[in-house]
Scaffold this active site. Structure first.
Site, PDB file in Angstrom:
ATOM      1  N   PRO A 187       0.851  -1.198   0.000  1.00 32.64           N
ATOM      2  CA  PRO A 187       0.000   0.000   0.000  1.00 32.64           C
ATOM      3  C   PRO A 187       0.878   1.235   0.000  1.00 32.64           C
ATOM      4  O   PRO A 187       1.767   1.379   0.842  1.00 32.64           O
ATOM      5  CB  PRO A 187      -0.773  -0.130   1.322  1.00 32.64           C
TER       6      PRO A 187
ATOM      7  N   MET B 135       0.673   5.490  -0.345  1.00 33.07           N
ATOM      8  CA  MET B 135      -0.168   6.677  -0.415  1.00 33.07           C
ATOM      9  C   MET B 135       0.101   7.451  -1.698  1.00 33.07           C
ATOM     10  O   MET B 135       1.256   7.659  -2.082  1.00 33.07           O
ATOM     11  CB  MET B 135       0.078   7.577   0.788  1.00 33.07           C
TER      12      MET B 135
ATOM     13  N   GLN C 109      -6.406  -1.551   3.330  1.00 31.61           N
ATOM     14  CA  GLN C 109      -5.644  -1.217   4.524  1.00 31.61           C
ATOM     15  C   GLN C 109      -6.336  -0.078   5.262  1.00 31.61           C
ATOM     16  O   GLN C 109      -6.626   0.965   4.682  1.00 31.61           O
ATOM     17  CB  GLN C 109      -4.207  -0.820   4.209  1.00 31.61           C
TER      18      GLN C 109
ATOM     19  N   CYS D 279       3.164   3.003   9.245  1.00 34.66           N
ATOM     20  CA  CYS D 279       3.400   4.317   8.634  1.00 34.66           C
ATOM     21  C   CYS D 279       3.903   5.308   9.680  1.00 34.66           C
ATOM     22  O   CYS D 279       3.297   5.449  10.743  1.00 34.66           O
ATOM     23  CB  CYS D 279       2.117   4.839   7.995  1.00 34.66           C
TER      24      CYS D 279
ATOM     25  N   ASN E 162       8.715  -7.305   3.929  1.00 30.27           N
ATOM     26  CA  ASN E 162       8.623  -6.068   3.167  1.00 30.27           C
ATOM     27  C   ASN E 162       9.856  -5.217   3.475  1.00 30.27           C
ATOM     28  O   ASN E 162      10.403  -5.272   4.566  1.00 30.27           O
ATOM     29  CB  ASN E 162       7.340  -5.326   3.580  1.00 30.27           C
TER      30      ASN E 162
ATOM     31  N   GLY F  17      12.912  -2.936   0.896  1.00 29.18           N
ATOM     32  CA  GLY F  17      14.163  -3.019   0.167  1.00 29.18           C
ATOM     33  C   GLY F  17      14.264  -4.093  -0.889  1.00 29.18           C
ATOM     34  O   GLY F  17      15.337  -4.280  -1.477  1.00 29.18           O
TER      35      GLY F  17
ATOM     36  N   GLY G  53       7.308  -2.768  -2.837  1.00 29.49           N
ATOM     37  CA  GLY G  53       6.744  -1.434  -2.814  1.00 29.49           C
ATOM     38  C   GLY G  53       7.188  -0.639  -4.022  1.00 29.49           C
ATOM     39  O   GLY G  53       6.659  -0.790  -5.121  1.00 29.49           O
TER      40      GLY G  53
END
Length: 340
Positions: free
Chosen positions: A20, A22, A73, A103, A214, A216, A236
């Site tokens: 996810p 933004m 999410q 976050c 998650n 890198g 990501g």
């Protein structure tokens, strides 16, 4: 009713998820990623529970049926509100709901959700329990390893244990600390060092839990290596900035083996699959640039990629721009090997 114990994408195979992000993983982005991969687990941008309950739901959490499997999410720390938002998500057809505990932005901290919840495992556990009681779809958590000066091993293991006791079976762990002061959200994605070993220890000591890694991971080759240790991996920025990597996602999910060779023919076929969606949205008045902005990196590193990006960046924003802009951008690529 769905089985609460099933894995979140209904596959008895490794997971590959797109994180996810933004302002990035909106519904147009997710449909583009779905054109690249049938099986990757797609995630929405984070939406607060209050926004889901009181806001324009179709605008905030609407999605296309083709996006499945897809995760909503949620941001929040109030069990009752998260439970209500989860009920709404299930009614909308989401395959999973996830609590954001990772976050680090100031806005998220001021709302008492995101990474600061790593310091409140009992709150997260209460939220998970309320959400699980409200819905039959999986309720999962995405977190960091720790925040600020908190000790990573004790923080991560203690957090996971308490939240797992409330019924959460799936954790996506960004293998970095979050620094809630002194670093921007962007810096928090790069500066805190990665600690894959700590997350590997978590999986080894909690084999009953589904653990996704998650942070890198840049290539499908790297993802394949991590699948030797973890139940799944989450990409990501790599999935967004070089989306062609997702062309190998289905093979990775099916075999656990990643490959990174660019396939022009498959990339072009994905654009053809995405084209009907673009046509439909244009007819609804959506700007072309709202869709093409997610495609700029598709041909990264290939001959003509710069002209592809320039054409889309400059012309898709123009009033009335249509798919002729996409065709013009494609004309700059060297396609002889495909069309010969």
């Amino acid at each position: 009713m769905a089985d609460k114990n099933k894995k979140p994408n209904n596959f008895n195979m490794p997971l590959l998820a797109v994180a996810p992000m933004m302002d990035w993983t909106d519904r147009h982005c997710r449909m583009f990623h779905r054109a690249l991969s049938d099986k990757a687990l797609l995630w929405t941008e984070m939406v607060t529970a209050d926004a889901v309950i009181h806001g324009d739901r179709e605008r905030l959490i609407g999605f296309s049926e083709q996006e499945h499997p897809v995760v909503l999410q949620l941001g929040g720390s109030d069990p009752a509100k998260l439970a209500e938002a989860s009920r709404i998500a299930e009614a909308f057809g989401y395959d999973e709901v996830n609590i954001n505990c990772g976050c680090p932005s100031d806005r998220v901290q001021s709302g008492r959700f995101g990474a600061c919840l790593m310091q409140e495992p009992s709150t997260v556990a209460a939220c998970v329990a309320a959400m699980r009681a409200a819905v039959s779809i999986p309720v999962t958590v995405k977190c960091r390893v720790a925040v600020d000066e908190d000790p990573p091993r004790e923080t991560l293991f203690g957090f996971v244990d308490e939240v797992a006791d409330a019924g959460c079976e799936v954790f996506t762990v960004h293998a970095r600390k979050a620094w809630l002061s002194g670093l921007s959200p962007k810096e928090n994605r790069d500066i805190p060092p990665l600690d894959y070993g700590l997350v590997a220890d978590l999986k080894a000591e909690r084999p009953d839990l589904t653990i996704l890694l998650n942070g890198g991971i840049k290539t499908m080759g790297e993802a394949g290596e991590h699948l030797k240790t973890f139940d799944g991996v989450m990409l990501g920025r790599a999935a967004y900035q070089t989306p062609a990597c997702l062309l190998a996602a289905d093979r990775l999910i099916e075999t656990g083996t990643g490959e990174d060779a660019f396939d022009m023919e498959s990339a072009l076929a994905a654009l053809e699959r995405y084209r009907p969606y673009m046509t439909a949205r244009l007819e609804e008045g959506v700007k072309l640039s709202s869709m093409t902005r997610h495609m700029l990196g598709l041909f990264a590193g290939q001959p003509g990629a710069r002209a592809w990006r320039r054409t889309l960046s400059e012309k898709a924003v123009r009033e009335g721009a249509g798919l002729e802009v996409l065709d013009e951008a494609l004309s700059h690529l060297q396609l002889e090997s495909v069309t010969a």
